[in-house]
Design an enzyme around this catalytic site. Structure first.
Site, PDB file in Angstrom:
ATOM      1  N   ALA A  37      -3.667   3.087  12.519  1.00 38.30           N
ATOM      2  CA  ALA A  37      -3.312   4.509  12.577  1.00 38.30           C
ATOM      3  C   ALA A  37      -3.869   5.175  13.828  1.00 38.30           C
ATOM      4  O   ALA A  37      -3.214   6.039  14.420  1.00 38.30           O
ATOM      5  CB  ALA A  37      -3.820   5.217  11.328  1.00 38.30           C
ATOM      6  N   ASP A  49       0.830  -1.201   0.000  1.00 37.56           N
ATOM      7  CA  ASP A  49       0.000   0.000   0.000  1.00 37.56           C
ATOM      8  C   ASP A  49       0.864   1.251   0.000  1.00 37.56           C
ATOM      9  O   ASP A  49       2.062   1.215   0.305  1.00 37.56           O
ATOM     10  CB  ASP A  49      -0.880   0.032   1.255  1.00 37.56           C
ATOM     11  CG  ASP A  49      -2.163  -0.751   1.089  1.00 37.56           C
ATOM     12  OD1 ASP A  49      -2.427  -1.225  -0.029  1.00 37.56           O
ATOM     13  OD2 ASP A  49      -2.897  -0.894   2.080  1.00 37.56           O
ATOM     14  N   LYS A  62      -3.335   3.627  -3.127  1.00 35.96           N
ATOM     15  CA  LYS A  62      -4.507   4.427  -3.465  1.00 35.96           C
ATOM     16  C   LYS A  62      -4.438   5.742  -2.704  1.00 35.96           C
ATOM     17  O   LYS A  62      -4.099   5.772  -1.528  1.00 35.96           O
ATOM     18  CB  LYS A  62      -5.803   3.714  -3.074  1.00 35.96           C
ATOM     19  CG  LYS A  62      -6.071   2.382  -3.770  1.00 35.96           C
ATOM     20  CD  LYS A  62      -7.398   1.829  -3.284  1.00 35.96           C
ATOM     21  CE  LYS A  62      -7.770   0.535  -3.989  1.00 35.96           C
ATOM     22  NZ  LYS A  62      -6.986  -0.604  -3.493  1.00 35.96           N
ATOM     23  N   MET A  85      -9.641   8.803   7.065  1.00 38.12           N
ATOM     24  CA  MET A  85      -9.906   9.212   5.683  1.00 38.12           C
ATOM     25  C   MET A  85     -10.910  10.359   5.608  1.00 38.12           C
ATOM     26  O   MET A  85     -11.768  10.395   4.725  1.00 38.12           O
ATOM     27  CB  MET A  85     -10.407   8.008   4.868  1.00 38.12           C
ATOM     28  CG  MET A  85      -9.407   6.872   4.808  1.00 38.12           C
ATOM     29  SD  MET A  85     -10.046   5.393   3.981  1.00 38.12           S
ATOM     30  CE  MET A  85     -11.211   4.780   5.203  1.00 38.12           C
TER      31      MET A  85
END
Length: 272
Positions: free
Chosen positions: A126, A40, A63, A177
């Protein structure tokens, strides 16, 4: 034909939130052994440079929709099957934890469909990395008895009752996000009557040398400018526990000027 005789194996593993030392021992061993690493964007470049086999094929399948960086999930699935069917040990390395906001279900369906042996190895997410590296306990007696991991990818799906509940709860809210939705998020919660003394922590690139933390209260947002969304990952922590940051922050942060995760891209082969 017995496909098990030539199938390799797939390891779905979390690499941790950024600091290369935060990967688990088990995931690190697989990184050192893997024939193919599908990584990733939010995996430490240093981690791969120092630990992947020199002859390993490292393929970048990252991404970041806000910058138009996107490897279709179907392409990732095809790579997993292609290399596993050649008898390779394939490490699918994900930022943070392997199972939290990670699209792992698509990959699990793929390996199951093709009868490919697999393992899932957890990682430090995270939220946990950001909380520890900013001195903000996600739960604490007298501050918060629970924590919720959320995302605001689609604001239109958040109903009136949900905003009311988020504004009223004493649980710590952690938004993944959602950096680009920071203004809408804070304005909505303020309009729904959230306690103005509750804190907001905006943590960019947590646990990396470029970590940057901004602390505000909901009373501040009426007259202070919110930080600009610059780098991913950006994590938003909301709750009474944020007010503990000023007492327990232990890292001296510098000015963030570059993206930690965009360094050393020369070590990767892009997915085609």
């Amino acid at each position: 034909m017995n496909t098990q005789s030539y199938l390799g194996r797939v390891i779905l593993a979390g690499a941790g939130p950024g600091d290369p030392d935060l990967i688990s021992v088990k995931a690190l061993k697989y990184l050192q052994q893997a024939d193919v690493v599908l990584t990733d964007r939010l995996v430490s470049p240093e981690l791969i440079e120092k630990n992947a086999r020199k002859d390993a094929l490292v393929i970048y399948v990252g991404k970041q929709c806000s910058k138009g960086i996107h490897t279709p999930q179907q392409d990732i699935n095809q790579l997993i099957v292609e290399f596993a069917q050649k008898g390779k040990l394939v490490l699918r390395l994900k930022g943070g934890d392997a199972t939290l906001f990670s699209n792992i279900l698509d990959e699990l369906k793929t390996v199951k469909l093709h009868n490919i042996p697999y393992e899932i190895i957890p990682g430090i997410s995270a939220a946990l990395g950001a909380a520890s590296y900013t001195g903000i306990p996600l739960t604490a007696r007298g501050y918060s008895r629970g924590v919720r991991f959320l995302t605001l990818y689609d604001l239109s799906n958040v109903k009136y009752q949900q905003w009311t509940e988020w504004a009223d709860t004493d649980d710590t809210l952690v938004f993944y996000m959602s950096g680009q939705k920071l203004l809408e998020l804070t304005q909505k919660l303020y309009s729904f009557g959230i306690d103005p003394e509750k804190g907001i922590a905006i943590v960019q690139q947590a646990t990396t040398p470029n970590q940057k933390t901004t602390i505000l209260s909901f009373s501040d947002i009426r007259h202070k400018k919110l930080p600009e969304f610059q780098y991913v990952p950006t994590l938003i922590i909301i709750g009474n526990v944020v007010n503990l940051h000023e007492h327990y922050a232990w890292i001296k942060e510098g000015a963030t000027s570059t993206s930690y995760f965009d360094n050393h891209k020369n070590i990767y082969q892009n997915a085609v």
